[in-house]
Design a protein around this motif. Structure first.
Motif, PDB file in Angstrom:
ATOM      1  N   VAL A  32       0.834  -1.210   0.000  1.00 22.79           N
ATOM      2  CA  VAL A  32       0.000   0.000   0.000  1.00 22.79           C
ATOM      3  C   VAL A  32       0.865   1.256   0.000  1.00 22.79           C
ATOM      4  CG1 VAL A  32      -1.995  -1.113   1.063  1.00 22.79           C
ATOM      5  CG2 VAL A  32      -0.297  -0.030   2.541  1.00 22.79           C
ATOM      6  N   ARG A  33       1.962   1.225   0.737  1.00 18.02           N
ATOM      7  CA  ARG A  33       2.822   2.404   0.799  1.00 18.02           C
ATOM      8  C   ARG A  33       3.598   2.603  -0.501  1.00 18.02           C
ATOM      9  NH1 ARG A  33       6.363   2.543   5.986  1.00 18.02           N
ATOM     10  NH2 ARG A  33       6.445   4.769   5.424  1.00 18.02           N
ATOM     11  N   ILE A  81       1.135   4.259  -2.961  1.00 17.35           N
ATOM     12  CA  ILE A  81       1.021   5.705  -2.693  1.00 17.35           C
ATOM     13  C   ILE A  81       2.162   6.443  -3.373  1.00 17.35           C
ATOM     14  CG2 ILE A  81       1.332   7.438  -0.881  1.00 17.35           C
ATOM     15  CD1 ILE A  81      -1.471   6.406  -0.821  1.00 17.35           C
ATOM     16  N   SER A 108      -6.079   6.255  -5.555  1.00 17.42           N
ATOM     17  CA  SER A 108      -6.586   5.847  -4.250  1.00 17.42           C
ATOM     18  C   SER A 108      -5.982   4.499  -3.898  1.00 17.42           C
ATOM     19  CB  SER A 108      -8.122   5.750  -4.243  1.00 17.42           C
ATOM     20  OG  SER A 108      -8.558   4.692  -5.079  1.00 17.42           O
ATOM     21  N   VAL A 109      -5.796   4.267  -2.608  1.00 15.15           N
ATOM     22  CA  VAL A 109      -5.255   2.986  -2.142  1.00 15.15           C
ATOM     23  C   VAL A 109      -6.080   2.528  -0.949  1.00 15.15           C
ATOM     24  CG1 VAL A 109      -3.255   1.739  -1.271  1.00 15.15           C
ATOM     25  CG2 VAL A 109      -2.924   3.635  -2.856  1.00 15.15           C
ATOM     26  N   LYS A 110      -6.666   1.327  -1.084  1.00 16.78           N
ATOM     27  CA  LYS A 110      -7.453   0.760   0.008  1.00 16.78           C
ATOM     28  C   LYS A 110      -6.900  -0.621   0.365  1.00 16.78           C
ATOM     29  CE  LYS A 110     -11.681   3.272  -1.078  1.00 16.78           C
ATOM     30  NZ  LYS A 110     -13.149   3.202  -1.311  1.00 16.78           N
ATOM     31  N   CYS A 111      -6.965  -0.938   1.638  1.00 19.12           N
ATOM     32  CA  CYS A 111      -6.485  -2.225   2.128  1.00 19.12           C
ATOM     33  C   CYS A 111      -7.649  -2.972   2.756  1.00 19.12           C
ATOM     34  CB  CYS A 111      -5.370  -2.024   3.156  1.00 19.12           C
ATOM     35  SG  CYS A 111      -4.679  -3.567   3.804  1.00 19.12           S
ATOM     36  N   ALA A 163       1.010   4.046   7.105  1.00 20.53           N
ATOM     37  CA  ALA A 163       0.190   3.962   5.901  1.00 20.53           C
ATOM     38  C   ALA A 163      -0.999   4.907   5.975  1.00 20.53           C
ATOM     39  CB  ALA A 163      -0.274   2.518   5.693  1.00 20.53           C
ATOM     40  N   GLU A 164      -1.643   4.954   7.121  1.00 19.35           N
ATOM     41  CA  GLU A 164      -2.797   5.858   7.289  1.00 19.35           C
ATOM     42  C   GLU A 164      -2.377   7.311   7.114  1.00 19.35           C
ATOM     43  OE1 GLU A 164      -5.911   3.592  10.240  1.00 19.35           O
ATOM     44  OE2 GLU A 164      -4.199   4.621  11.156  1.00 19.35           O
ATOM     45  N   GLU A 200      -0.080   8.405   5.318  1.00 21.47           N
ATOM     46  CA  GLU A 200       0.267   8.648   3.919  1.00 21.47           C
ATOM     47  C   GLU A 200      -0.947   8.633   2.993  1.00 21.47           C
ATOM     48  OE1 GLU A 200       3.257   5.742   3.105  1.00 21.47           O
ATOM     49  OE2 GLU A 200       4.718   6.654   4.468  1.00 21.47           O
ATOM     50  N   VAL A 223      -3.530   5.976   2.978  1.00 18.57           N
ATOM     51  CA  VAL A 223      -4.136   4.669   2.732  1.00 18.57           C
ATOM     52  C   VAL A 223      -5.414   4.542   3.557  1.00 18.57           C
ATOM     53  CG1 VAL A 223      -3.844   2.178   2.956  1.00 18.57           C
ATOM     54  CG2 VAL A 223      -1.918   3.594   2.226  1.00 18.57           C
ATOM     55  N   GLU A 224      -6.453   4.010   2.936  1.00 21.45           N
ATOM     56  CA  GLU A 224      -7.716   3.768   3.639  1.00 21.45           C
ATOM     57  C   GLU A 224      -7.822   2.280   3.965  1.00 21.45           C
ATOM     58  OE1 GLU A 224     -12.558   3.870   2.916  1.00 21.45           O
ATOM     59  OE2 GLU A 224     -11.236   5.050   1.601  1.00 21.45           O
TER      60      GLU A 224
END
Length: 478
Positions: A306-307, A310, A316-319, A338-339, A341, A343-344
């Motif tokens: 995820v990072r 970004i 958009s990046v979702k986990c 991650a949050e 930066e 990331v959702e």
């Protein structure tokens, strides 16, 4: 103070080129940052309470003498601090960067437990080792006497490299075989450069090469050379292959383009940072730029993905993770990074399938809830019927963990004993396998684990191999 000077520098650096002073130089920042890092390391090291029961040390897999090198750092005796750190850790600058200190040393610091915030042990370890390299305190590996015995190591990851270091220091001839074109294993290709800068890894590999360790790269055991041939060329063999077989999702639509494996994605990004030509990255297949990215998984590899997305410029990046934050297996510090930066995290969700024909267009997400705890006390996720929805996605990264390859069949050695999980059976103290003179360490024994555990295993196995080589009559008989 250096901190104030650094903040002023960063403020000026953010100005537009027209407003920025013409004499602003990158080296100015590095000089200021070096001074700031020195002050911060001494400050943090000085916070150590030097408690009578150093839980930080007992919760470090390598049992590093943390209180002593913190005290020496606080006193400005950095070379001595480095020497103590290096005595128990083959790669302290690497562990200082990537160890999950929040689960190990720092998480068990008595100051942290008392609510005053932990001593930042990892950053201090990184600082003193980086300083040692800059000042030439890291000495070349020069054995007192050369030995005729040789050891073959299969796998150039942290476990194999740690063993190679220990064996060469004793004069043993070492050859390392690895399937990749660069040594380092996951240190080189599996961990992003923003967490572990690749020159940091390469300098250790160069140190081993200069010490006489032979690297045979682009070499797949069972294809380019047989396991029996390696055994025939060496007096002992160490298996340190790691686990690279990715767990797959079994769901409708999983074969669509745009659904990729985590290691493929991270390797492409790392190869690009080396300046390699990476067709899959350049084509966009393994590049998140301008895409809606969904990463499936909750471990440290998922956080790396995820990072990385970004930084590649994903829109958009979702986990997606099937449990909640408290039950996430990865580092909580990495989740927080991650949050911050962008990331959702979508907790209590799991993939049910994928939409799209030739190329993925979305993930069919099923919502979960946590049920009763299992035998380990961990709550198992349960499906919530009728709560499915579609998460739009242009790139889906599967980060569900890794499993061992079927080594006995791939290498033609059915007598090599494995567990029911496919990991190699090895003594947890000597690391000896079912084959005489053959040892195994790291993830191929433990399952997917931490770099620091692989380093510990490699060091212990080197000691066992040295003891084995010291019994010539037994070796000859075998």
């Amino acid at each position: 103070m250096a901190k104030n000077r650094m903040l002023q520098f960063v403020t000026v650096a953010k100005e537009t080129p027209e407003k920025r002073p013409a004499n602003l130089r990158a080296q100015d920042f590095h000089e200021i940052y070096r001074e700031y890092a020195a002050e911060k390391a001494a400050e943090q090291a000085g916070r150590c309470s030097q408690c009578g029961v150093p839980y930080c040390q007992s919760h470090c897999p390598l049992h590093n003498n943390i209180p002593d090198w913190l005290r020496l750092t606080a006193e400005g005796r950095l070379q001595e601090a480095y020497e103590i750190s290096q005595a128990t850790n083959t790669f302290p600058e690497i562990c200082g960067r990537i160890c999950p200190q929040d689960r190990l040393c720092e998480g068990n610091c008595v100051i942290e437990q008392s609510g005053h915030g932990t001593v930042t042990i990892g950053s201090v370890e990184k600082y003193i080792t980086d300083t040692a390299w800059e000042n030439g305190w890291v000495q070349p590996i020069k054995p007192h006497a050369e030995r005729t015995e040789s050891v073959g190591i299969i796998g150039a990851g942290p476990g194999g490299l740690a063993a190679a270091d220990m064996l060469r220091r004793k004069g043993v001839q070492v050859t390392v075989y690895d399937r990749y074109d660069r040594a380092g294993g996951l240190l080189t290709y599996g961990i992003p450069g923003f967490k572990l800068e690749k020159p940091v890894v390469m300098q250790r590999i160069e140190q081993l090469e200069e010490a006489g360790v032979q690297f045979v790269l682009n070499c797949t055991v069972g294809v380019d050379i047989s396991f029996d041939a390696i055994r025939g060329q060496h007096d002992a063999v160490l298996i340190a292959t790691g686990v690279y077989k990715a767990r797959d999702i079994s769901a409708p639509g999983v074969g669509a383009a745009g659904i990729v494996k985590a290691l493929d994605y991270l390797t492409a990004s790392n190869r690009k940072s080396f300046g390699d030509d990476v067709a899959e990255f350049d084509s966009g297949a393994l590049n998140a730029e301008g895409k809606r990215v969904v990463v499936i998984g909750g471990g440290d590899t998922a956080m790396d993905c995820v990072r990385t997305a970004i930084r590649q410029g994903a829109t958009s990046v979702k986990c997606l993770y099937r449990r909640d934050r408290a039950n996430m297996p990865g580092s909580q510090r990495e989740v927080q990074n991650a949050e911050e930066e962008g990331v959702e995290f979508v907790w209590l969700t799991a993939p049910k399938g994928f939409t799209g024909a030739a190329h993925v267009e979305g993930v069919v997400v099923q919502r979960m809830r946590l049920g009763a705890p299992d035998a380990t006390g961990r709550q198992s996720p349960e499906l919530i019927e009728g709560a499915d929805y579609v998460e739009p996605a242009d790139l889906v990264v599967q980060a569900l963990g890794f499993e061992p390859e079927e080594i006995p069949s791939l290498w033609g050695v059915p007598e090599l004993a494995v567990t029911r999980w496919g990991t190699i059976k090895a003594d947890f103290q000597t690391h000896a396998t079912s084959l005489p003179g053959v040892y195994a360490v790291g993830d191929i024994v433990r399952g997917a684990s931490l770099v620091v555990w692989a380093i510990r295993d490699g060091r212990e196995a080197a000691e066992s191999i040295l003891a084995y080589l010291a019994q010539p009559a037994q070796v000859a008989a075998e």
